[in-house]
Design an enzyme around this catalytic site. Structure first.
Site, PDB file in Angstrom:
ATOM      1  N   THR A 142      12.408  23.802  32.798  1.00 22.07           N
ATOM      2  CA  THR A 142      12.839  24.480  31.574  1.00 22.07           C
ATOM      3  C   THR A 142      14.005  23.742  30.922  1.00 22.07           C
ATOM      4  OG1 THR A 142      12.076  26.621  32.304  1.00 22.07           O
ATOM      5  CG2 THR A 142      13.985  26.634  30.863  1.00 22.07           C
ATOM      6  N   VAL A 146       5.465  37.073  31.017  1.00 22.94           N
ATOM      7  CA  VAL A 146       6.696  36.812  30.271  1.00 22.94           C
ATOM      8  C   VAL A 146       7.812  36.558  31.279  1.00 22.94           C
ATOM      9  CG1 VAL A 146       8.380  37.717  28.619  1.00 22.94           C
ATOM     10  CG2 VAL A 146       5.950  38.314  28.391  1.00 22.94           C
ATOM     11  N   ASP A 161      11.986  34.985  31.997  1.00 25.17           N
ATOM     12  CA  ASP A 161      13.337  35.334  31.543  1.00 25.17           C
ATOM     13  C   ASP A 161      13.731  34.604  30.264  1.00 25.17           C
ATOM     14  OD1 ASP A 161      13.216  32.907  33.098  1.00 25.17           O
ATOM     15  OD2 ASP A 161      15.400  32.838  33.008  1.00 25.17           O
ATOM     16  N   GLY A 220      15.237  28.938  36.232  1.00 27.91           N
ATOM     17  CA  GLY A 220      14.938  29.338  37.601  1.00 27.91           C
ATOM     18  C   GLY A 220      13.728  30.242  37.609  1.00 27.91           C
ATOM     19  N   GLY A 255      11.847  33.086  36.807  1.00 26.48           N
ATOM     20  CA  GLY A 255      12.141  34.043  35.753  1.00 26.48           C
ATOM     21  C   GLY A 255      12.241  35.481  36.212  1.00 26.48           C
TER      22      GLY A 255
HETATM   23  N1  ASP Z   1      12.738  30.427  33.943  1.00 29.28           N
HETATM   24  C1  ASP Z   1      11.441  29.863  33.666  1.00 29.28           C
HETATM   25  C2  ASP Z   1      10.395  30.920  33.845  1.00 29.28           C
HETATM   26  O1  ASP Z   1      10.423  31.622  34.827  1.00 29.28           O
HETATM   27  C3  ASP Z   1      11.079  28.694  34.533  1.00 29.28           C
HETATM   28  C4  ASP Z   1      12.106  27.611  34.628  1.00 29.28           C
HETATM   29  O2  ASP Z   1      13.294  27.848  34.460  1.00 29.28           O
HETATM   30  O3  ASP Z   1      11.689  26.461  34.901  1.00 29.28           O
HETATM   31  O4  ASP Z   1       9.504  30.995  33.025  1.00 29.28           O
END
Ligand code: ASP
Length: 333
Positions: free
Chosen positions: A201, A230, A232, A253, A255
């Site tokens: 991300t 969906v 975070d 992280g 989500g």
């Molecule tokens: N936070 C993102 C999600 O869970 C994934 C990531 O941070 O790589 O969609």
């Protein structure tokens, strides 16, 4: 007044950059984006414009799990999430489960400017984007060989994985994620792997020369995620938050853990109610994430004094920053 800028390309373990060319590519791209962001901030651009701009550049780079090069969901499609927030008035805009827009963060900005709503989903979001003249792309634009291979591996192992996960048949259920999602009673995918790898991300936080803060986050989510899921990233207070009285936060992280801990707002509350600096608040929020849900990920933060901070519970967090107009710095670990 001076300015500060911080960007990230995801948290996780960086030992196995299996789908990437390597560390130097990350460093080069982060430094380039910081240089372009600096130019704009020096010229007086708003924090909101600059975080949107930096995230667009990250979305355009297939190295990252956002925009072009996003990971694939269980149906082999790219479904993206993005949001941004303006610290001076708490205006926010986001899109979730959106397809075919070149830059989800630009659509999130249009949602913010339009002002009626904060978060638009799926086909409604796409229709809004089209009507507003957002740039669209065919499915092929988003797909990379690496992502197709990554999905095939995840599906062969029957798992939902992080970006850059090592997928090994027989690997044990993740220490945190297996438990977190299991408790929520949503066993969409039978086994979830140990969350030890890098997440891809992207995000940006900035303080402009007027002292305004803004934050933006964008992602393709998790590999082999259920369609319609969906995370975070597009949720204000979970993956993104900005308030001039406290700080600007962009998180990365798993989500589900960041949603359950209202992570970004929790971090902001450490600044607001305990008077912490960006660095102390980042560490306190990650400690809370680990203590409450054994969570995996991290965040970048700029506080109202323009101080930069970051923390992660994973071994790495790809990030770069310019603190109070100083030199650009990059760190991956
Ligand atoms: N936070 C993102 C999600 O869970 C994934 C990531 O941070 O790589 O969609």
């Amino acid at each position: 007044m001076t300015y500060s800028l911080m960007i990230h390309g995801g948290a996780g373990a960086l030992e196995d950059l299996k789908y990437e060319a390597g560390e130097s590519e990350f460093r080069t791209s982060l430094l380039e984006i910081l240089a372009q962001g600096r130019q704009r901030l020096e010229a007086g651009a708003s924090a909101l414009d600059v975080v949107e701009f930096c995230v667009m550049l990250l979305e355009d780079n297939p190295l990252y799990n956002a925009g072009r090069g996003s990971v694939l969901n269980g149906q082999g499609q790219v479904e993206m999430d993005a949001a941004l927030m303006n610290g001076s008035d708490l205006r926010a805009g986001g899109v979730t489960c959106i397809k075919n827009v070149k830059n989800p963060i630009a659509v999130a900005r249009l949602v913010l400017e339009q002002g009626d709503h904060v978060l638009l989903a799926g086909e409604g979001a796409l229709e809004f984007a089209q009507a507003a003249g957002a740039e669209l792309r065919e499915n092929d634009y988003f797909l990379t060989e690496a992502r197709l291979k990554q999905l095939a591996e995840a599906q062969a192992a029957g798992r939902m994985t992080l970006d850059h996960e090592r997928v090994k048949p027989g690997q044990s259920v993740g220490r945190a994620v297996g438990r977190a999602l299991g408790q929520a009673g949503e066993p969409a995918i039978a086994q979830r792997p140990a969350p030890t790898e890098k997440l891809g991300t992207v995000g940006a936080v900035a303080m402009d020369r007027q002292g305004n803060l803004a934050a933006a986050t964008s992602t393709g989510g998790l590999v082999n995620k259920r369609w319609g899921r969906v995370g975070d990233t597009p949720v204000v207070g979970a993956g993104v938050y900005a308030d001039n009285e406290t700080c600007a936060v962009s998180a990365t992280g798993y989500g589900e853990q960041f949603l359950r801990t209202v992570f970004a707002k929790t971090l902001s509350d450490f600044v607001q109610f305990q008077g912490m600096s960006a660095q102390d608040a980042a560490q306190a929020a990650v400690d809370y994430l680990v203590r409450k849900v054994d969570g995996d990920g991290g965040a970048i933060v700029i506080d109202q004094a323009g101080r930069c901070g970051s923390a992660q519970s994973t071994s790495g967090l790809i990030r770069g920053w310019i603190e109070q107009g100083g030199e650009a710095v990059c760190k991956l670990g």
